[in-house]
Design a protein around this motif. Sequence first.
Motif, mmCIF file in Angstrom:
data_model
loop_
_atom_site.group_PDB
_atom_site.id
_atom_site.type_symbol
_atom_site.label_atom_id
_atom_site.label_comp_id
_atom_site.label_asym_id
_atom_site.label_seq_id
_atom_site.Cartn_x
_atom_site.Cartn_y
_atom_site.Cartn_z
ATOM 1 N N ASP A 295 0.954 -1.319 0.307
ATOM 2 C CA ASP A 295 0.321 -0.352 -0.091
ATOM 3 C C ASP A 295 0.877 1.159 -0.154
ATOM 4 O OD1 ASP A 295 1.722 -0.823 2.495
ATOM 5 O OD2 ASP A 295 -0.884 -0.017 3.546
ATOM 6 N N LYS A 296 2.166 1.205 -0.436
ATOM 7 C CA LYS A 296 3.288 2.417 -0.355
ATOM 8 C C LYS A 296 3.417 3.013 -1.606
ATOM 9 C CE LYS A 296 6.214 0.359 3.290
ATOM 10 N NZ LYS A 296 6.047 -1.291 3.064
ATOM 11 N N THR A 297 2.846 4.114 -1.560
ATOM 12 C CA THR A 297 2.996 5.031 -2.773
ATOM 13 C C THR A 297 4.316 4.610 -2.908
ATOM 14 O OG1 THR A 297 4.254 6.999 -1.450
ATOM 15 C CG2 THR A 297 1.547 7.109 -1.550
ATOM 16 N N PRO A 298 4.999 5.026 -4.326
ATOM 17 C CA PRO A 298 6.699 4.903 -5.081
ATOM 18 C C PRO A 298 7.653 6.210 -4.244
ATOM 19 C CG PRO A 298 4.592 5.682 -6.709
ATOM 20 C CD PRO A 298 3.656 5.981 -5.260
ATOM 21 N N LEU A 299 6.881 7.455 -3.912
ATOM 22 C CA LEU A 299 8.079 7.554 -2.883
ATOM 23 C C LEU A 299 8.390 7.095 -2.125
ATOM 24 C CD1 LEU A 299 10.064 10.157 -2.081
ATOM 25 C CD2 LEU A 299 7.385 11.541 -1.519
ATOM 26 N N THR A 300 6.931 6.357 -1.318
ATOM 27 C CA THR A 300 7.010 5.837 0.458
ATOM 28 C C THR A 300 8.327 4.518 0.291
ATOM 29 O OG1 THR A 300 4.991 6.693 0.856
ATOM 30 C CG2 THR A 300 6.272 5.188 1.866
ATOM 31 N N HIS A 301 7.976 4.447 -0.722
ATOM 32 C CA HIS A 301 8.171 2.672 -1.088
ATOM 33 C C HIS A 301 10.521 2.553 -1.375
ATOM 34 C CE1 HIS A 301 9.047 -1.896 -1.824
ATOM 35 N NE2 HIS A 301 9.343 -0.932 -3.483
ATOM 36 N N LEU A 302 10.325 4.292 -1.353
ATOM 37 C CA LEU A 302 11.867 4.889 -2.055
ATOM 38 C C LEU A 302 12.471 4.962 -0.660
ATOM 39 C CD1 LEU A 302 14.107 4.977 -3.945
ATOM 40 C CD2 LEU A 302 13.280 7.519 -4.084
ATOM 41 N N LEU A 303 11.627 5.586 -0.103
ATOM 42 C CA LEU A 303 11.832 6.654 1.364
ATOM 43 C C LEU A 303 12.183 4.845 2.329
ATOM 44 C CD1 LEU A 303 10.254 9.379 2.057
ATOM 45 C CD2 LEU A 303 12.280 9.566 1.187
ATOM 46 N N HIS A 304 11.169 3.917 1.964
ATOM 47 C CA HIS A 304 11.324 2.371 3.061
ATOM 48 C C HIS A 304 12.931 1.906 2.711
ATOM 49 C CE1 HIS A 304 9.833 -1.315 4.631
ATOM 50 N NE2 HIS A 304 10.578 -1.989 3.257
ATOM 51 N N THR A 305 13.242 1.682 1.444
ATOM 52 C CA THR A 305 14.349 1.192 1.127
ATOM 53 C C THR A 305 15.459 1.498 0.869
ATOM 54 O OG1 THR A 305 13.095 0.339 -1.034
ATOM 55 C CG2 THR A 305 15.376 0.285 -1.010
ATOM 56 N N VAL A 306 15.589 2.853 0.967
ATOM 57 C CA VAL A 306 16.476 3.848 1.692
ATOM 58 C C VAL A 306 16.873 3.581 2.916
ATOM 59 C CG1 VAL A 306 18.227 5.815 1.016
ATOM 60 C CG2 VAL A 306 16.554 5.181 -0.754
ATOM 61 N N ALA A 307 15.312 4.054 3.853
ATOM 62 C CA ALA A 307 15.393 3.853 5.163
ATOM 63 C C ALA A 307 16.246 2.840 5.977
ATOM 64 C CB ALA A 307 14.197 3.996 5.927
ATOM 65 N N LYS A 308 16.788 1.228 5.494
ATOM 66 C CA LYS A 308 16.718 0.270 5.738
ATOM 67 C C LYS A 308 18.749 0.330 5.565
ATOM 68 C CE LYS A 308 13.061 -2.849 4.806
ATOM 69 N NZ LYS A 308 12.608 -4.647 4.273
#
Length: 429
Positions: free
Chosen positions: A205-218
Amino acid sequence: MALKAQAAATKFSAPEIFALAILALTQFTVVLDFMVMSPLGDMLIKSMSLTPSQFGFAVSAYAISAGVSGFLTAGFADRFDRKHLLLFFYVGFIGGTLFCGLAHTYFMLIAARIITGIFGGVIGSISMAIVADIFPLEQRGRVMGFLQMGFGASQVLGIPIGLYLANIWGWQAPFLMIVGLSSIIWLIALIKLQPINKHLLIQTDKTPLTHLLHTVAKRDYRIGFLATACLSLGGFMMMPWGSAFAINNLKVTYAQLPVLFMIAGIATLIIMPIIGKLSDRMEKFTLFAAASLWLVIVVVIYTHLTPVPFWVVITLNVVMMMGIMSRMVPSMALVSALPEMRDRGAFMSVNSSLQQIAGGIAAGIGGMVVVQRTKISPLEHYDTLGFVVVAIVLANIFFVYRVNRLIDARQKEKTETVPGSVPSGEMSS
């Protein structure tokens, strides 16, 4: 029976073989488009009256635009069939390369390289995501070895033929050759390549921007990004000046230059399958560390060379290529094992972006370090550049070691939670 089952599991199916062949061919053309800039470097510098820093910027323009494009597309990378993504960006790459072949001024060349980078720079990350989706980690060393054969094939076939055409029709000719070949590959992929969309079954349910930030945050992912960026820094810093150094410092002739790249490429084609198998059979980090130390020795020797017999130049280029490829295969196999399936597209896009941007920065720094007084004078400070590369290569051993520890910990965790699984000590890292 267990051995037979294991052997069957390591065999590739026909669709897997076809997908791997398409990826290798696209890699061949994309790598050739970028790699051909180095052997054409001396020709471009002389024909357009460029300084080393201007040529370095021409190389950086592709890499940095590719990196920015990767970041912009990372959030969307897991929301589409990977086949469709591959076809879209590959046709854009073809258009940009055509623009390169039609360029007649420095401004047009820079614009063409930026357009080509925007599309071509994303193809590598899409290919890595496809590999991670289709092939398990136990097969990935051989798969990476096969894909990296595109690097060697570009030197065996692409660069010598491209230089031959450039000597007849000018430096634009190799780019037009790439356009013709890429168009054929694109059509074959459009008709024959099967959809690659299993990742779409994993809903998010993540937006593209949220998905990107989620990936970088790990945190684990960031360690992989750092290892890849450092790997790229060392490689890009020397590569753009290869032909200029060989011609002006080592007194290699234009007629000998295609032979030099061809022999180094043949050696790469022979070495890569061996390295791929070794990467699957032994500790990947051990192979990476040994290859890094090998490369350090060769770089120091090569960057301090004065005019020597041609066979010495060939030998050193071959052994240097051995070190470069023997680092690339195990490190990329390890990094590809970091992301979860739902994050792979975004992870590979960010990873490829950082790789490209780091390479662009490295080429720019190399252009500021290397000096050439006139069009025919030797390059100066190439030895200094060699020492900078050595420092980066040694630092990267530590970063890849951290990636290796993360993968080992994950394998151990799976072994403890899955009954009857293979002990971690018997699995490739």
